[in-house]
Structure formats: C-alpha cells, structure tokens
Design a protein around this motif. Sequence first.
Motif, PDB file in Angstrom:
ATOM      1  N   ALA A  27     129.158  35.741  68.290  1.00 66.12           N
ATOM      2  CA  ALA A  27     127.797  36.098  68.684  1.00 66.12           C
ATOM      3  C   ALA A  27     127.142  37.001  67.637  1.00 66.12           C
ATOM      4  CB  ALA A  27     127.802  36.781  70.054  1.00 66.12           C
ATOM      5  N   ALA A  28     127.909  37.942  67.104  1.00 69.35           N
ATOM      6  CA  ALA A  28     127.373  38.831  66.076  1.00 69.35           C
ATOM      7  C   ALA A  28     127.050  38.048  64.797  1.00 69.35           C
ATOM      8  CB  ALA A  28     128.363  39.951  65.784  1.00 69.35           C
ATOM      9  N   ALA A  29     127.948  37.150  64.396  1.00 76.74           N
ATOM     10  CA  ALA A  29     127.706  36.330  63.204  1.00 76.74           C
ATOM     11  C   ALA A  29     126.502  35.425  63.415  1.00 76.74           C
ATOM     12  CB  ALA A  29     128.949  35.497  62.874  1.00 76.74           C
ATOM     13  N   ASP A  30     126.364  34.861  64.609  1.00 79.65           N
ATOM     14  CA  ASP A  30     125.206  34.015  64.918  1.00 79.65           C
ATOM     15  C   ASP A  30     123.909  34.816  64.883  1.00 79.65           C
ATOM     16  OD1 ASP A  30     126.850  31.819  65.187  1.00 79.65           O
ATOM     17  OD2 ASP A  30     126.831  31.826  67.393  1.00 79.65           O
ATOM     18  N   ALA A  31     123.953  36.056  65.385  1.00 80.42           N
ATOM     19  CA  ALA A  31     122.759  36.913  65.357  1.00 80.42           C
ATOM     20  C   ALA A  31     122.343  37.208  63.918  1.00 80.42           C
ATOM     21  CB  ALA A  31     123.027  38.215  66.115  1.00 80.42           C
ATOM     22  N   ILE A  32     123.313  37.441  63.068  1.00 86.47           N
ATOM     23  CA  ILE A  32     123.001  37.667  61.651  1.00 86.47           C
ATOM     24  C   ILE A  32     122.349  36.421  61.071  1.00 86.47           C
ATOM     25  CG2 ILE A  32     123.999  37.997  59.356  1.00 86.47           C
ATOM     26  CD1 ILE A  32     126.100  39.831  60.696  1.00 86.47           C
ATOM     27  N   GLU A  33     122.956  35.256  61.355  1.00 88.87           N
ATOM     28  CA  GLU A  33     122.469  34.001  60.773  1.00 88.87           C
ATOM     29  C   GLU A  33     121.102  33.579  61.321  1.00 88.87           C
ATOM     30  OE1 GLU A  33     124.161  29.581  59.741  1.00 88.87           O
ATOM     31  OE2 GLU A  33     125.111  30.693  61.353  1.00 88.87           O
ATOM     32  N   LYS A  34     120.905  33.740  62.632  1.00 91.46           N
ATOM     33  CA  LYS A  34     119.686  33.232  63.267  1.00 91.46           C
ATOM     34  C   LYS A  34     118.531  34.218  63.276  1.00 91.46           C
ATOM     35  CE  LYS A  34     122.286  30.123  66.232  1.00 91.46           C
ATOM     36  NZ  LYS A  34     122.777  29.868  67.577  1.00 91.46           N
ATOM     37  N   HIS A  35     118.829  35.516  63.155  1.00 95.15           N
ATOM     38  CA  HIS A  35     117.765  36.512  63.272  1.00 95.15           C
ATOM     39  C   HIS A  35     117.649  37.423  62.054  1.00 95.15           C
ATOM     40  CE1 HIS A  35     117.172  35.222  67.383  1.00 95.15           C
ATOM     41  NE2 HIS A  35     118.463  35.394  67.615  1.00 95.15           N
ATOM     42  N   LEU A  36     118.735  38.124  61.742  1.00 97.25           N
ATOM     43  CA  LEU A  36     118.647  39.132  60.685  1.00 97.25           C
ATOM     44  C   LEU A  36     118.348  38.532  59.311  1.00 97.25           C
ATOM     45  CD1 LEU A  36     121.533  41.543  61.706  1.00 97.25           C
ATOM     46  CD2 LEU A  36     119.083  41.870  61.992  1.00 97.25           C
ATOM     47  N   GLU A  37     119.088  37.494  58.928  1.00101.05           N
ATOM     48  CA  GLU A  37     118.855  36.900  57.604  1.00101.05           C
ATOM     49  C   GLU A  37     117.449  36.298  57.480  1.00101.05           C
ATOM     50  OE1 GLU A  37     123.204  35.734  55.799  1.00101.05           O
ATOM     51  OE2 GLU A  37     122.355  34.380  57.307  1.00101.05           O
ATOM     52  N   PRO A  38     117.020  35.426  58.422  1.00100.02           N
ATOM     53  CA  PRO A  38     115.681  34.854  58.263  1.00100.02           C
ATOM     54  C   PRO A  38     114.565  35.894  58.377  1.00100.02           C
ATOM     55  CG  PRO A  38     116.838  33.796  60.105  1.00100.02           C
ATOM     56  CD  PRO A  38     117.747  34.816  59.519  1.00100.02           C
ATOM     57  N   ASP A  39     114.735  36.871  59.284  1.00105.95           N
ATOM     58  CA  ASP A  39     113.701  37.896  59.439  1.00105.95           C
ATOM     59  C   ASP A  39     113.607  38.786  58.202  1.00105.95           C
ATOM     60  OD1 ASP A  39     113.247  36.825  61.932  1.00105.95           O
ATOM     61  OD2 ASP A  39     114.190  38.478  63.039  1.00105.95           O
ATOM     62  N   THR A  40     114.747  39.098  57.611  1.00108.30           N
ATOM     63  CA  THR A  40     114.754  39.903  56.392  1.00108.30           C
ATOM     64  C   THR A  40     114.100  39.147  55.245  1.00108.30           C
ATOM     65  OG1 THR A  40     116.754  41.056  57.101  1.00108.30           O
ATOM     66  CG2 THR A  40     116.227  41.172  54.767  1.00108.30           C
ATOM     67  N   LYS A  41     114.422  37.860  55.118  1.00106.07           N
ATOM     68  CA  LYS A  41     113.815  37.035  54.071  1.00106.07           C
ATOM     69  C   LYS A  41     112.306  36.924  54.283  1.00106.07           C
ATOM     70  CE  LYS A  41     114.160  32.625  51.636  1.00106.07           C
ATOM     71  NZ  LYS A  41     113.002  32.971  50.885  1.00106.07           N
ATOM     72  N   LYS A  42     111.897  36.717  55.515  1.00102.34           N
ATOM     73  CA  LYS A  42     110.461  36.599  55.830  1.00102.34           C
ATOM     74  C   LYS A  42     109.726  37.894  55.484  1.00102.34           C
ATOM     75  CE  LYS A  42     107.360  35.603  59.693  1.00102.34           C
ATOM     76  NZ  LYS A  42     107.284  35.338  61.135  1.00102.34           N
ATOM     77  N   ALA A  43     110.314  39.021  55.837  1.00 99.60           N
ATOM     78  CA  ALA A  43     109.697  40.316  55.521  1.00 99.60           C
ATOM     79  C   ALA A  43     109.617  40.509  54.013  1.00 99.60           C
ATOM     80  CB  ALA A  43     110.495  41.446  56.158  1.00 99.60           C
ATOM     81  N   GLY A  44     110.659  40.096  53.304  1.00 98.12           N
ATOM     82  CA  GLY A  44     110.649  40.197  51.844  1.00 98.12           C
ATOM     83  C   GLY A  44     109.578  39.327  51.215  1.00 98.12           C
ATOM     84  N   ASP A  45     109.424  38.107  51.734  1.00 97.42           N
ATOM     85  CA  ASP A  45     108.401  37.197  51.214  1.00 97.42           C
ATOM     86  C   ASP A  45     106.998  37.726  51.481  1.00 97.42           C
ATOM     87  OD1 ASP A  45     110.442  35.558  50.378  1.00 97.42           O
ATOM     88  OD2 ASP A  45     110.200  34.095  52.002  1.00 97.42           O
ATOM     89  N   THR A  46     106.791  38.283  52.669  1.00 99.73           N
ATOM     90  CA  THR A  46     105.488  38.854  53.014  1.00 99.73           C
ATOM     91  C   THR A  46     105.156  40.027  52.105  1.00 99.73           C
ATOM     92  OG1 THR A  46     105.760  38.184  55.309  1.00 99.73           O
ATOM     93  CG2 THR A  46     104.153  39.913  54.882  1.00 99.73           C
ATOM     94  N   ALA A  47     106.129  40.881  51.892  1.00100.18           N
ATOM     95  CA  ALA A  47     105.911  42.042  51.019  1.00100.18           C
ATOM     96  C   ALA A  47     105.651  41.599  49.583  1.00100.18           C
ATOM     97  CB  ALA A  47     107.106  42.980  51.077  1.00100.18           C
ATOM     98  N   GLU A  48     106.337  40.547  49.155  1.00 96.19           N
ATOM     99  CA  GLU A  48     106.141  40.020  47.796  1.00 96.19           C
ATOM    100  C   GLU A  48     104.694  39.600  47.595  1.00 96.19           C
ATOM    101  OE1 GLU A  48     106.725  38.899  43.991  1.00 96.19           O
ATOM    102  OE2 GLU A  48     108.352  39.693  45.214  1.00 96.19           O
ATOM    103  N   ALA A  49     104.161  38.836  48.527  1.00 96.17           N
ATOM    104  CA  ALA A  49     102.794  38.329  48.402  1.00 96.17           C
ATOM    105  C   ALA A  49     101.771  39.459  48.433  1.00 96.17           C
ATOM    106  CB  ALA A  49     102.512  37.326  49.518  1.00 96.17           C
ATOM    107  N   SER A  50     101.901  40.363  49.391  1.00 98.80           N
ATOM    108  CA  SER A  50     100.906  41.431  49.510  1.00 98.80           C
ATOM    109  C   SER A  50     101.005  42.439  48.369  1.00 98.80           C
ATOM    110  CB  SER A  50     101.021  42.126  50.862  1.00 98.80           C
ATOM    111  OG  SER A  50     102.294  42.693  51.029  1.00 98.80           O
ATOM    112  N   THR A  51     102.212  42.724  47.916  1.00101.05           N
ATOM    113  CA  THR A  51     102.362  43.667  46.801  1.00101.05           C
ATOM    114  C   THR A  51     101.818  43.072  45.510  1.00101.05           C
ATOM    115  OG1 THR A  51     104.318  44.625  47.850  1.00101.05           O
ATOM    116  CG2 THR A  51     103.998  45.091  45.520  1.00101.05           C
ATOM    117  N   SER A  52     102.086  41.793  45.285  1.00102.59           N
ATOM    118  CA  SER A  52     101.557  41.138  44.082  1.00102.59           C
ATOM    119  C   SER A  52     100.032  41.152  44.093  1.00102.59           C
ATOM    120  CB  SER A  52     102.061  39.699  43.989  1.00102.59           C
ATOM    121  OG  SER A  52     103.455  39.685  43.819  1.00102.59           O
TER     122      SER A  52
END
Length: 124
Positions: A27-52
């Motif tokens: 369950a913990a590994a699934d939470a990382i895969e389904k939530h933490l990794e995609p949400d972290t990537k999405k936040a990084g992509d959003t910050a990339e666009a707005s900062t640029s």
Amino acid sequence: MRLNQLAPGSGGAGAATLASTPGQKKAAADAIEKHLEPDTKKAGDTAEASTSAAVRELSGKDGEGWATAPALKKAHEAWEKQVKALMGRLGSEKSALRSTSNLLRNTDIGIGVQARQSSALDKL
C-alpha cells in the motif's frame, strides 16, 4: 548505565508500531507510485513553466531587466536539483518497500535450509 539489560519499562525489543505487513508495504509503495511521484512531477512541471515565464518577464527584451531574473533562475536551478533528488528517493523507497517481503522471505528460507543441514555430530 548498563548496556546488558533493557531499559526499565521497555517491555522487550522493538515497538509494535514498527511492524508492518506485506500488505502495508504494498500500500505504501502504491501510494508513492500513484500519488507522490506523479504529484511531485506535476508540481515540478508547473513551477518550471511559471518560473521560466517570470525570468523572461524580469529579464527585459533589451537586456536591461531586473537583477531578480538571474537570481530567480539560479534559485530555480537549485530547486530543480532538489526535485530530481526527491524523485530518485521516492523511486528508491518504492523499490525497497516492494522488495523487502521477498528479501525477508528468502532470508528465512536460507536460514531454514542451513538449520536443517546435518552435521558430523548427527552421525554419532
């Protein structure tokens, strides 16, 4: 201080709250895969666009922009490295959670095989 005994009131080795089941690890590994990794990537992509966009606006078209632009760019580069490190850490933790059950089971099997081996003393 004595090192050869338990602290008073500890009741034994380890606390029950540290134990986890293979299901909890999954369950913990699934939470990382389904939530933490995609949400972290999405936040990084959003910050990339707005900062640029902010760096472009603050830089000015004629090269006479604000001093904030290069500082913001440098801060974003440092933040980007931290996000990459976090993504790597999340992937490592996910892999470790998924492999722990197999590792422990294989260790138990190996120890069981070693314990069942006969010794020269068994033949006496």
